[in-house]
Design a protein around this motif. Sequence first.
Motif, PDB file in Angstrom:
ATOM      1  N   VAL A  41     -39.037   2.543 -29.782  1.00 53.54           N
ATOM      2  CA  VAL A  41     -39.987   3.627 -29.990  1.00 53.54           C
ATOM      3  C   VAL A  41     -39.817   4.215 -31.386  1.00 53.54           C
ATOM      4  O   VAL A  41     -38.715   4.613 -31.770  1.00 53.54           O
ATOM      5  N   PHE A  42     -40.916   4.284 -32.128  1.00 50.88           N
ATOM      6  CA  PHE A  42     -40.953   4.934 -33.429  1.00 50.88           C
ATOM      7  C   PHE A  42     -41.727   6.231 -33.240  1.00 50.88           C
ATOM      8  O   PHE A  42     -42.832   6.222 -32.691  1.00 50.88           O
ATOM      9  N   VAL A  43     -41.147   7.344 -33.664  1.00 51.74           N
ATOM     10  CA  VAL A  43     -41.730   8.658 -33.411  1.00 51.74           C
ATOM     11  C   VAL A  43     -42.089   9.340 -34.728  1.00 51.74           C
ATOM     12  O   VAL A  43     -41.285   9.368 -35.655  1.00 51.74           O
ATOM     13  N   ILE A  44     -43.293   9.879 -34.755  1.00 57.25           N
ATOM     14  CA  ILE A  44     -43.756  10.741 -35.833  1.00 57.25           C
ATOM     15  C   ILE A  44     -44.008  12.083 -35.158  1.00 57.25           C
ATOM     16  O   ILE A  44     -44.839  12.176 -34.251  1.00 57.25           O
ATOM     17  N   GLU A  70     -31.017  10.879 -33.863  1.00 55.23           N
ATOM     18  CA  GLU A  70     -29.773  10.990 -33.090  1.00 55.23           C
ATOM     19  C   GLU A  70     -29.989  11.846 -31.840  1.00 55.23           C
ATOM     20  O   GLU A  70     -29.512  11.504 -30.753  1.00 55.23           O
ATOM     21  N   PHE A  71     -30.727  12.955 -31.993  1.00 56.31           N
ATOM     22  CA  PHE A  71     -31.001  13.843 -30.863  1.00 56.31           C
ATOM     23  C   PHE A  71     -31.773  13.115 -29.769  1.00 56.31           C
ATOM     24  O   PHE A  71     -31.398  13.148 -28.601  1.00 56.31           O
ATOM     25  N   PHE A  72     -32.892  12.454 -30.144  1.00 55.96           N
ATOM     26  CA  PHE A  72     -33.707  11.755 -29.149  1.00 55.96           C
ATOM     27  C   PHE A  72     -32.941  10.598 -28.509  1.00 55.96           C
ATOM     28  O   PHE A  72     -33.083  10.345 -27.313  1.00 55.96           O
ATOM     29  N   THR A  73     -32.135   9.899 -29.295  1.00 55.81           N
ATOM     30  CA  THR A  73     -31.340   8.792 -28.754  1.00 55.81           C
ATOM     31  C   THR A  73     -30.419   9.303 -27.649  1.00 55.81           C
ATOM     32  O   THR A  73     -30.341   8.702 -26.573  1.00 55.81           O
ATOM     33  N   PHE A  76     -32.607  10.897 -24.524  1.00 61.89           N
ATOM     34  CA  PHE A  76     -33.242   9.906 -23.653  1.00 61.89           C
ATOM     35  C   PHE A  76     -32.280   8.797 -23.227  1.00 61.89           C
ATOM     36  O   PHE A  76     -32.697   7.822 -22.613  1.00 61.89           O
ATOM     37  N   ASN A  77     -31.002   8.924 -23.588  1.00 60.59           N
ATOM     38  CA  ASN A  77     -30.003   7.926 -23.251  1.00 60.59           C
ATOM     39  C   ASN A  77     -30.447   6.530 -23.695  1.00 60.59           C
ATOM     40  O   ASN A  77     -30.365   5.554 -22.946  1.00 60.59           O
ATOM     41  N   ALA A  78     -30.949   6.471 -24.930  1.00 61.83           N
ATOM     42  CA  ALA A  78     -31.471   5.221 -25.486  1.00 61.83           C
ATOM     43  C   ALA A  78     -30.356   4.402 -26.121  1.00 61.83           C
ATOM     44  O   ALA A  78     -29.283   4.920 -26.452  1.00 61.83           O
ATOM     45  N   LYS A  79     -30.633   3.127 -26.291  1.00 66.12           N
ATOM     46  CA  LYS A  79     -29.713   2.232 -26.981  1.00 66.12           C
ATOM     47  C   LYS A  79     -29.733   2.554 -28.476  1.00 66.12           C
ATOM     48  O   LYS A  79     -30.701   3.123 -28.982  1.00 66.12           O
ATOM     49  N   PRO A  80     -28.698   2.136 -29.202  1.00 62.05           N
ATOM     50  CA  PRO A  80     -28.714   2.330 -30.658  1.00 62.05           C
ATOM     51  C   PRO A  80     -29.958   1.684 -31.277  1.00 62.05           C
ATOM     52  O   PRO A  80     -30.338   0.572 -30.911  1.00 62.05           O
ATOM     53  N   THR A  84     -36.483   5.705 -33.348  1.00 60.24           N
ATOM     54  CA  THR A  84     -36.396   6.099 -34.748  1.00 60.24           C
ATOM     55  C   THR A  84     -37.450   7.162 -35.002  1.00 60.24           C
ATOM     56  O   THR A  84     -38.618   6.969 -34.657  1.00 60.24           O
ATOM     57  N   VAL A  85     -37.039   8.278 -35.584  1.00 57.22           N
ATOM     58  CA  VAL A  85     -37.966   9.344 -35.953  1.00 57.22           C
ATOM     59  C   VAL A  85     -38.182   9.259 -37.457  1.00 57.22           C
ATOM     60  O   VAL A  85     -37.230   9.160 -38.225  1.00 57.22           O
ATOM     61  N   PHE A  86     -39.448   9.293 -37.851  1.00 61.09           N
ATOM     62  CA  PHE A  86     -39.799   9.214 -39.265  1.00 61.09           C
ATOM     63  C   PHE A  86     -40.177  10.585 -39.798  1.00 61.09           C
ATOM     64  O   PHE A  86     -40.832  11.370 -39.106  1.00 61.09           O
ATOM     65  N   GLY A  87     -39.802  10.838 -41.052  1.00 62.45           N
ATOM     66  CA  GLY A  87     -40.193  12.067 -41.728  1.00 62.45           C
ATOM     67  C   GLY A  87     -41.598  11.946 -42.282  1.00 62.45           C
ATOM     68  O   GLY A  87     -42.185  10.861 -42.317  1.00 62.45           O
TER      69      GLY A  87
END
Length: 123
Positions: A41-44, A70-73, A76-80, A84-87
């Motif tokens: 998941v890529f987040v904007i 890092e917060f969302f990972t 949501f208990n996501a894998k490394p 990824t959150v983009f600026g």
Amino acid sequence: MSVIDSNNQYSGQITIGITGASGTPYAVELIKQLVSSDIQVFVIISAAARVVFKTEADIDVPGHPQKATEFFTEFFNAKPNQITVFGKDEWFFSCCFRFCSTKTNGDNPLFDWNLIFHRGGRI
């Protein structure tokens, strides 16, 4: 700047744009389901959306993309590298503008929708 790894172990990729419109529960549930389905998941996320997250769900999303990743990972208990959150300087590309501008009134085409989706980095 964030880097997308196209040779990854996930079953798919999706980009989610979250604005300040009320819809935090939908965004949270969507990301939760995508992570559990082994989707990268890529987040904007806009500054207004971070305010709405805090107001509606008491979720305090950091403003810096790396810290938000890092917060969302963790949240949501996501894998490394699964989330990824983009600026704001990392995500704009012209095909998204053309796609969105045909669906909105054109005043602010990228932020007229609560959630904007496209798969695999392409529309």
